[in-house]
Design a protein around this motif. Structure first.
Motif, PDB file in Angstrom:
ATOM      1  N   PRO A 175       4.392   3.448   4.290  1.00 26.60           N
ATOM      2  CA  PRO A 175       3.705   3.609   5.580  1.00 26.60           C
ATOM      3  C   PRO A 175       3.052   4.989   5.653  1.00 26.60           C
ATOM      4  CG  PRO A 175       5.986   2.922   5.901  1.00 26.60           C
ATOM      5  CD  PRO A 175       5.823   3.233   4.452  1.00 26.60           C
ATOM      6  N   ARG A 176       1.840   5.031   6.155  1.00 27.93           N
ATOM      7  CA  ARG A 176       1.148   6.315   6.318  1.00 27.93           C
ATOM      8  C   ARG A 176       1.048   6.661   7.785  1.00 27.93           C
ATOM      9  NH1 ARG A 176      -4.033   6.998   2.738  1.00 27.93           N
ATOM     10  NH2 ARG A 176      -3.651   5.430   1.194  1.00 27.93           N
ATOM     11  N   LEU A 177       1.161   7.944   8.062  1.00 31.57           N
ATOM     12  CA  LEU A 177       1.020   8.413   9.431  1.00 31.57           C
ATOM     13  C   LEU A 177      -0.451   8.407   9.811  1.00 31.57           C
ATOM     14  CD1 LEU A 177       3.426  11.459   9.234  1.00 31.57           C
ATOM     15  CD2 LEU A 177       3.925   9.179  10.111  1.00 31.57           C
ATOM     16  N   ARG A 178      -0.735   7.887  10.979  1.00 31.70           N
ATOM     17  CA  ARG A 178      -2.101   7.882  11.498  1.00 31.70           C
ATOM     18  C   ARG A 178      -2.066   8.521  12.878  1.00 31.70           C
ATOM     19  NH1 ARG A 178      -4.256   6.290   7.017  1.00 31.70           N
ATOM     20  NH2 ARG A 178      -3.927   4.159   6.342  1.00 31.70           N
ATOM     21  N   MET A 179      -2.925   9.495  13.079  1.00 35.87           N
ATOM     22  CA  MET A 179      -2.985  10.164  14.375  1.00 35.87           C
ATOM     23  C   MET A 179      -4.357   9.925  14.972  1.00 35.87           C
ATOM     24  SD  MET A 179      -0.914  13.680  13.334  1.00 35.87           S
ATOM     25  CE  MET A 179      -1.819  14.675  14.427  1.00 35.87           C
TER      26      MET A 179
ATOM     27  N   ALA B  73       2.285   9.202  -0.670  1.00 36.94           N
ATOM     28  CA  ALA B  73       2.033   7.814  -0.302  1.00 36.94           C
ATOM     29  C   ALA B  73       0.710   7.332  -0.900  1.00 36.94           C
ATOM     30  CB  ALA B  73       2.022   7.656   1.218  1.00 36.94           C
ATOM     31  N   TRP B  74      -0.326   8.155  -0.811  1.00 35.03           N
ATOM     32  CA  TRP B  74      -1.630   7.787  -1.370  1.00 35.03           C
ATOM     33  C   TRP B  74      -1.547   7.638  -2.890  1.00 35.03           C
ATOM     34  CZ3 TRP B  74      -4.796  10.375  -4.820  1.00 35.03           C
ATOM     35  CH2 TRP B  74      -6.054   9.832  -4.996  1.00 35.03           C
ATOM     36  N   THR B  75      -0.858   8.571  -3.555  1.00 35.35           N
ATOM     37  CA  THR B  75      -0.733   8.537  -5.015  1.00 35.35           C
ATOM     38  C   THR B  75       0.004   7.282  -5.472  1.00 35.35           C
ATOM     39  OG1 THR B  75      -0.731  10.950  -5.114  1.00 35.35           O
ATOM     40  CG2 THR B  75       0.129   9.782  -7.039  1.00 35.35           C
ATOM     41  N   LEU B  76       1.131   6.974  -4.852  1.00 38.26           N
ATOM     42  CA  LEU B  76       1.902   5.791  -5.242  1.00 38.26           C
ATOM     43  C   LEU B  76       1.114   4.506  -5.018  1.00 38.26           C
ATOM     44  CD1 LEU B  76       5.441   6.762  -3.903  1.00 38.26           C
ATOM     45  CD2 LEU B  76       4.650   6.734  -6.284  1.00 38.26           C
ATOM     46  N   GLU B  77       0.346   4.471  -3.935  1.00 34.53           N
ATOM     47  CA  GLU B  77      -0.481   3.289  -3.675  1.00 34.53           C
ATOM     48  C   GLU B  77      -1.636   3.202  -4.669  1.00 34.53           C
ATOM     49  OE1 GLU B  77      -2.989   1.199  -0.047  1.00 34.53           O
ATOM     50  OE2 GLU B  77      -1.809   2.988   0.383  1.00 34.53           O
ATOM     51  N   SER B  78      -2.234   4.338  -5.002  1.00 33.40           N
ATOM     52  CA  SER B  78      -3.330   4.349  -5.973  1.00 33.40           C
ATOM     53  C   SER B  78      -2.868   3.896  -7.346  1.00 33.40           C
ATOM     54  CB  SER B  78      -3.947   5.748  -6.081  1.00 33.40           C
ATOM     55  OG  SER B  78      -4.543   6.120  -4.866  1.00 33.40           O
ATOM     56  N   LEU B  79      -1.628   4.217  -7.700  1.00 34.19           N
ATOM     57  CA  LEU B  79      -1.060   3.793  -8.982  1.00 34.19           C
ATOM     58  C   LEU B  79      -0.527   2.366  -8.928  1.00 34.19           C
ATOM     59  CD1 LEU B  79       0.851   7.075  -9.915  1.00 34.19           C
ATOM     60  CD2 LEU B  79      -1.290   6.209 -10.918  1.00 34.19           C
ATOM     61  N   ARG B  80      -0.681   1.725  -7.757  1.00 33.06           N
ATOM     62  CA  ARG B  80      -0.230   0.337  -7.549  1.00 33.06           C
ATOM     63  C   ARG B  80       1.273   0.168  -7.750  1.00 33.06           C
ATOM     64  NH1 ARG B  80      -4.510  -0.960  -4.750  1.00 33.06           N
ATOM     65  NH2 ARG B  80      -6.419  -1.051  -5.934  1.00 33.06           N
TER      66      ARG B  80
ATOM     67  N   SER C  50       1.408   2.761   9.803  1.00 35.34           N
ATOM     68  CA  SER C  50       0.931   1.460   9.349  1.00 35.34           C
ATOM     69  C   SER C  50       2.110   0.618   8.886  1.00 35.34           C
ATOM     70  CB  SER C  50      -0.106   1.640   8.238  1.00 35.34           C
ATOM     71  OG  SER C  50       0.479   2.318   7.146  1.00 35.34           O
ATOM     72  N   GLN C  51       1.859  -0.571   8.422  1.00 35.25           N
ATOM     73  CA  GLN C  51       2.865  -1.588   8.101  1.00 35.25           C
ATOM     74  C   GLN C  51       4.047  -1.063   7.304  1.00 35.25           C
ATOM     75  OE1 GLN C  51       2.505  -4.530   9.550  1.00 35.25           O
ATOM     76  NE2 GLN C  51       0.658  -3.735  10.468  1.00 35.25           N
ATOM     77  N   SER C  52       4.865  -1.969   6.813  1.00 37.13           N
ATOM     78  CA  SER C  52       6.081  -1.612   6.093  1.00 37.13           C
ATOM     79  C   SER C  52       5.801  -1.326   4.619  1.00 37.13           C
ATOM     80  CB  SER C  52       7.088  -2.754   6.221  1.00 37.13           C
ATOM     81  OG  SER C  52       6.552  -3.925   5.635  1.00 37.13           O
ATOM     82  N   VAL C  53       6.867  -1.037   3.876  1.00 32.88           N
ATOM     83  CA  VAL C  53       6.771  -0.748   2.453  1.00 32.88           C
ATOM     84  C   VAL C  53       6.395  -2.036   1.703  1.00 32.88           C
ATOM     85  CG1 VAL C  53       8.083  -0.025   0.422  1.00 32.88           C
ATOM     86  CG2 VAL C  53       8.437   1.115   2.619  1.00 32.88           C
ATOM     87  N   VAL C  54       5.432  -1.930   0.780  1.00 21.55           N
ATOM     88  CA  VAL C  54       4.982  -3.079  -0.018  1.00 21.55           C
ATOM     89  C   VAL C  54       5.083  -2.684  -1.486  1.00 21.55           C
ATOM     90  CG1 VAL C  54       3.037  -4.575  -0.587  1.00 21.55           C
ATOM     91  CG2 VAL C  54       3.381  -3.826   1.784  1.00 21.55           C
ATOM     92  N   LEU C  55       5.807  -3.472  -2.276  1.00 27.35           N
ATOM     93  CA  LEU C  55       5.896  -3.230  -3.715  1.00 27.35           C
ATOM     94  C   LEU C  55       4.683  -3.817  -4.409  1.00 27.35           C
ATOM     95  CD1 LEU C  55       9.672  -3.972  -4.330  1.00 27.35           C
ATOM     96  CD2 LEU C  55       8.567  -1.761  -4.074  1.00 27.35           C
ATOM     97  N   ARG C  56       4.181  -3.124  -5.399  1.00 27.86           N
ATOM     98  CA  ARG C  56       3.007  -3.540  -6.171  1.00 27.86           C
ATOM     99  C   ARG C  56       1.847  -3.981  -5.269  1.00 27.86           C
ATOM    100  NH1 ARG C  56       4.728  -5.513 -11.958  1.00 27.86           N
ATOM    101  NH2 ARG C  56       6.577  -4.244 -12.127  1.00 27.86           N
ATOM    102  N   PRO C  57       1.319  -3.050  -4.506  1.00 30.02           N
ATOM    103  CA  PRO C  57       0.248  -3.405  -3.567  1.00 30.02           C
ATOM    104  C   PRO C  57      -1.035  -3.796  -4.295  1.00 30.02           C
ATOM    105  CG  PRO C  57       0.495  -1.032  -3.684  1.00 30.02           C
ATOM    106  CD  PRO C  57       1.617  -1.626  -4.494  1.00 30.02           C
TER     107      PRO C  57
END
Length: 146
Positions: free
Chosen positions: A116-120, A104-111, A4-11
């Protein structure tokens, strides 16, 4: 496989949940190393016996995995390789992939940051699972024949 997309700070916005299979693999990996730790700390007296080996004398594809992980925990990679070379290679590869997804999920959940996450695709997942199962079956047969 796509990323998925690039790195985003404070999503902001909704966080995509992790697939339950990722959580399952994480639980199995953590449980395996906890078991290996208990095995090691008990002086190698407490472990889970293999039902196939106990009843038939044959080694299953996972036989030796607890002893392998215990050897890895003490840093003895040569011994770990000899207990179960297939799991010795596959385990860290799967662990790195699962660990990255959980991180990746944890960092995004903590905002904090959105990595980027791997999608298969379903087809790639099915092919990969079938290939790993075929490899383990072939290894299980080969370790009992040779």
């Amino acid at each position: 496989m796509s990323v998925s997309q690039s790195v985003v700070l404070r999503p902001t916005g909704p966080v995509q949940p992790l697939d339950r299979r990722v959580w399952g693999l994480a639980a199995v990996g953590i449980g395996g190393f906890v078991l290996a730790g208990v095995y090691r700390l008990s002086g190698e007296r407490i472990g889970v016996p293999c039902i196939l080996h106990a009843t038939t004398g044959l080694n299953c594809p996972l036989c030796g995995s607890t002893r392998m992980a215990a050897a890895m925990l003490r840093g003895d990679l040569d011994v770990a390789w000899h207990f179960n070379p297939v799991v010795f290679v596959l385990g860290p590869l799967i662990g790195a992939g699962v660990g990255y997804q959980v991180l990746a999920w944890t960092l995004e959940s903590l905002r904090l940051v959105k990595l980027p996450r791997l999608r298969m695709s379903r087809r790639v997942v099915d092919w990969t699972v079938n290939a790993v199962v075929a490899l383990l079956i072939a290894y299980g047969v080969a370790r009992n024949v040779f």
